[in-house]
Design an enzyme around this catalytic site. Sequence first.
Site, mmCIF file in Angstrom:
data_model
loop_
_atom_site.group_PDB
_atom_site.id
_atom_site.type_symbol
_atom_site.label_atom_id
_atom_site.label_comp_id
_atom_site.label_asym_id
_atom_site.label_seq_id
_atom_site.Cartn_x
_atom_site.Cartn_y
_atom_site.Cartn_z
ATOM 1 N N CYS A 145 71.294 7.982 16.076
ATOM 2 C CA CYS A 145 72.750 7.909 16.229
ATOM 3 C C CYS A 145 73.452 8.068 14.889
ATOM 4 O O CYS A 145 74.070 7.128 14.380
ATOM 5 C CB CYS A 145 73.125 6.590 16.883
ATOM 6 S SG CYS A 145 72.238 6.359 18.407
ATOM 7 N N GLU A 146 73.289 9.201 14.288
ATOM 8 C CA GLU A 146 73.927 9.536 13.008
ATOM 9 C C GLU A 146 74.176 11.038 13.036
ATOM 10 O O GLU A 146 73.283 11.805 13.406
ATOM 11 C CB GLU A 146 72.979 9.273 11.817
ATOM 12 C CG GLU A 146 72.506 7.864 11.633
ATOM 13 C CD GLU A 146 73.357 7.049 10.682
ATOM 14 O OE1 GLU A 146 74.276 7.597 10.048
ATOM 15 O OE2 GLU A 146 73.085 5.850 10.607
ATOM 16 N N TYR B 106 69.269 14.726 1.271
ATOM 17 C CA TYR B 106 69.543 15.650 0.154
ATOM 18 C C TYR B 106 70.080 17.013 0.616
ATOM 19 O O TYR B 106 70.275 17.902 -0.195
ATOM 20 C CB TYR B 106 68.252 15.937 -0.642
ATOM 21 C CG TYR B 106 67.450 14.725 -1.021
ATOM 22 C CD1 TYR B 106 67.969 13.754 -1.868
ATOM 23 C CD2 TYR B 106 66.148 14.554 -0.546
ATOM 24 C CE1 TYR B 106 67.215 12.644 -2.219
ATOM 25 C CE2 TYR B 106 65.389 13.451 -0.902
ATOM 26 C CZ TYR B 106 65.930 12.495 -1.740
ATOM 27 O OH TYR B 106 65.188 11.410 -2.091
ATOM 28 N N ARG C 154 64.524 13.969 4.270
ATOM 29 C CA ARG C 154 64.979 14.851 3.183
ATOM 30 C C ARG C 154 66.191 15.715 3.572
ATOM 31 O O ARG C 154 67.130 15.819 2.792
ATOM 32 C CB ARG C 154 63.844 15.748 2.668
ATOM 33 C CG ARG C 154 62.669 14.965 2.053
ATOM 34 C CD ARG C 154 61.792 15.820 1.166
ATOM 35 N NE ARG C 154 62.436 16.138 -0.082
ATOM 36 C CZ ARG C 154 62.936 17.307 -0.402
ATOM 37 N NH1 ARG C 154 62.824 18.319 0.429
ATOM 38 N NH2 ARG C 154 63.534 17.498 -1.563
ATOM 39 N N GLU D 299 52.099 13.930 -13.941
ATOM 40 C CA GLU D 299 52.324 13.054 -12.774
ATOM 41 C C GLU D 299 52.853 13.855 -11.590
ATOM 42 O O GLU D 299 53.955 13.600 -11.094
ATOM 43 C CB GLU D 299 53.342 11.961 -13.122
ATOM 44 C CG GLU D 299 52.932 11.045 -14.245
ATOM 45 C CD GLU D 299 54.035 10.049 -14.618
ATOM 46 O OE1 GLU D 299 55.201 10.240 -14.210
ATOM 47 O OE2 GLU D 299 53.718 9.086 -15.310
ATOM 48 N N PRO D 300 52.109 14.830 -11.106
ATOM 49 C CA PRO D 300 52.637 15.641 -10.000
ATOM 50 C C PRO D 300 52.625 14.882 -8.676
ATOM 51 O O PRO D 300 51.705 14.128 -8.394
ATOM 52 C CB PRO D 300 51.649 16.809 -9.945
ATOM 53 C CG PRO D 300 50.366 16.252 -10.463
ATOM 54 C CD PRO D 300 50.735 15.225 -11.492
ATOM 55 N N GLY D 301 53.657 15.077 -7.910
ATOM 56 C CA GLY D 301 53.695 14.532 -6.550
ATOM 57 C C GLY D 301 53.785 15.687 -5.568
ATOM 58 O O GLY D 301 52.819 16.098 -4.935
ATOM 59 N N ARG D 302 54.964 16.309 -5.545
ATOM 60 C CA ARG D 302 55.253 17.342 -4.549
ATOM 61 C C ARG D 302 54.289 18.530 -4.616
ATOM 62 O O ARG D 302 53.868 19.045 -3.579
ATOM 63 C CB ARG D 302 56.689 17.847 -4.770
ATOM 64 C CG ARG D 302 57.271 18.586 -3.591
ATOM 65 C CD ARG D 302 58.659 19.146 -3.913
ATOM 66 N NE ARG D 302 59.515 18.225 -4.595
ATOM 67 C CZ ARG D 302 60.393 17.426 -3.992
ATOM 68 N NH1 ARG D 302 60.534 17.467 -2.693
ATOM 69 N NH2 ARG D 302 61.143 16.609 -4.701
ATOM 70 N N GLY E 66 57.755 16.760 -11.175
ATOM 71 C CA GLY E 66 59.052 17.414 -11.024
ATOM 72 C C GLY E 66 59.059 18.868 -10.600
ATOM 73 O O GLY E 66 60.122 19.411 -10.285
#
Length: 409
Positions: free
Chosen positions: A341-342, A314, A310, A271-274, A239
């Site tokens: 196309c968004e 977000y 991302r 539990e690191p990810g980023r 987190g």
Amino acid sequence: MSHYQYQGENLLCEDLEIESITNEIETPFYCYSLRSLRDNINKYKENLKNTNSKICFALKANSNLEIVKIIAEEGLGADVVSIGELQKALRAGISAKNIVFSGVGKTESEIEFAIKNNCFQINAESISEIKKINEISGNLNIKQNIGIRINPDVRPDTHSKITTGSIENKFGVPIKDVKELFIQSNLFENINFKGLAFHIGSQIMKLEPFEEACKITNQLIKEVESNGFTIKTVDVGGGIGIDENEKFQFKKYFNLINSYFAKKDRTIIFEPGRTIIGNTSILVSKILYIKETEDKIFVVIDAGMNDFMRPALYGATHEILPILQCDTKKNKVIEFVGPICETSDKFLTLDSFQKINEGDFIAISNTGAYGSSMSSNYNIRPNIAEILVNKNKFLAIRKRQNLEELISE
Ligand code: LLP
């Protein structure tokens, strides 16, 4: 982005000019720095060398096999949330005794696979799931270790779509039910209630929400242990955020966790990810078209929200860097957009940028976490290549997906 720096006009990854890679690899592509990855891992190892702990990399942040192999070589474990991630971690060489299986909706076959493969701990998120694990463990005649993921009901200051620890979120067991669960744990004879887990959200830059979660968990541990149970593992999730300007107070974070949970015969799971993979990578893209209207300049690049979602999902801000820097500035609103196309297919809007031309290359920063792992084939666009830089050399660690393969399904 410490290992991405300019030398003269050139953006370098470690000792290699990004421009030289664009001569060989078709854009868009993800570029990773090995040195950054090792630095990030070492930061955890260094801070935890005196703590009885497991560092379990959250594979959801990045599951490129070569990246996970490096993480395995460094001795880290894995936090996985599907049978696919579990198999990938094993394939990369991570031992099952260092794998934690998290997730709110594990299927029977996933649970069975995890138990058969001696997964260190399954973090259960509901009473029904605990019953299911107990039943499957019984059939397999293997006593499985579980952690109970609690919902501490804290609200970190981050994007609402990535908060996970408040009561309106689907994650974890409410505190009031956890004590009762321990009291009834003798009903679940095929599992060991090892510990507690929390993960309150992602991209959190402040210490306070972690402190709040620690306080609440610590109080719960006291109550559970006063009933004669021992909490052998405390899983503090991941987190921690990364940001160009703001710095997270790492030292204080580790001190905080230690002060609440460190104890003889207890393992603290991280539990690191980023923070392991986020700042190791840039997304290199080519400017296809420059379209100037009265109000702004649209810069259409060849990367789309399918490659890196991302910003679209977000509203996340990722700095854009020119591959060749120049002094001439253009003062007009400039919007970097993709070809999808968004309308949400845009990366960044700035008040000014250096002078650029069609055919120039740019890099989107800090794309290592939840970049390639969240990419999709929307608009039938192949997954893009990934390369790893080591000093002044690079290696392809994932080929661009073959279009033929994609159109034949
Ligand atoms: N542990 C658990 C149980 C998790 O659910 C997560 C992330 C992590 C660890 C790793 O968290 P990290 O250290 O990376 O923040 N796609 C979003 C992030 C979703 C995170 C989901 N869970 C994004 O791009 O920001």
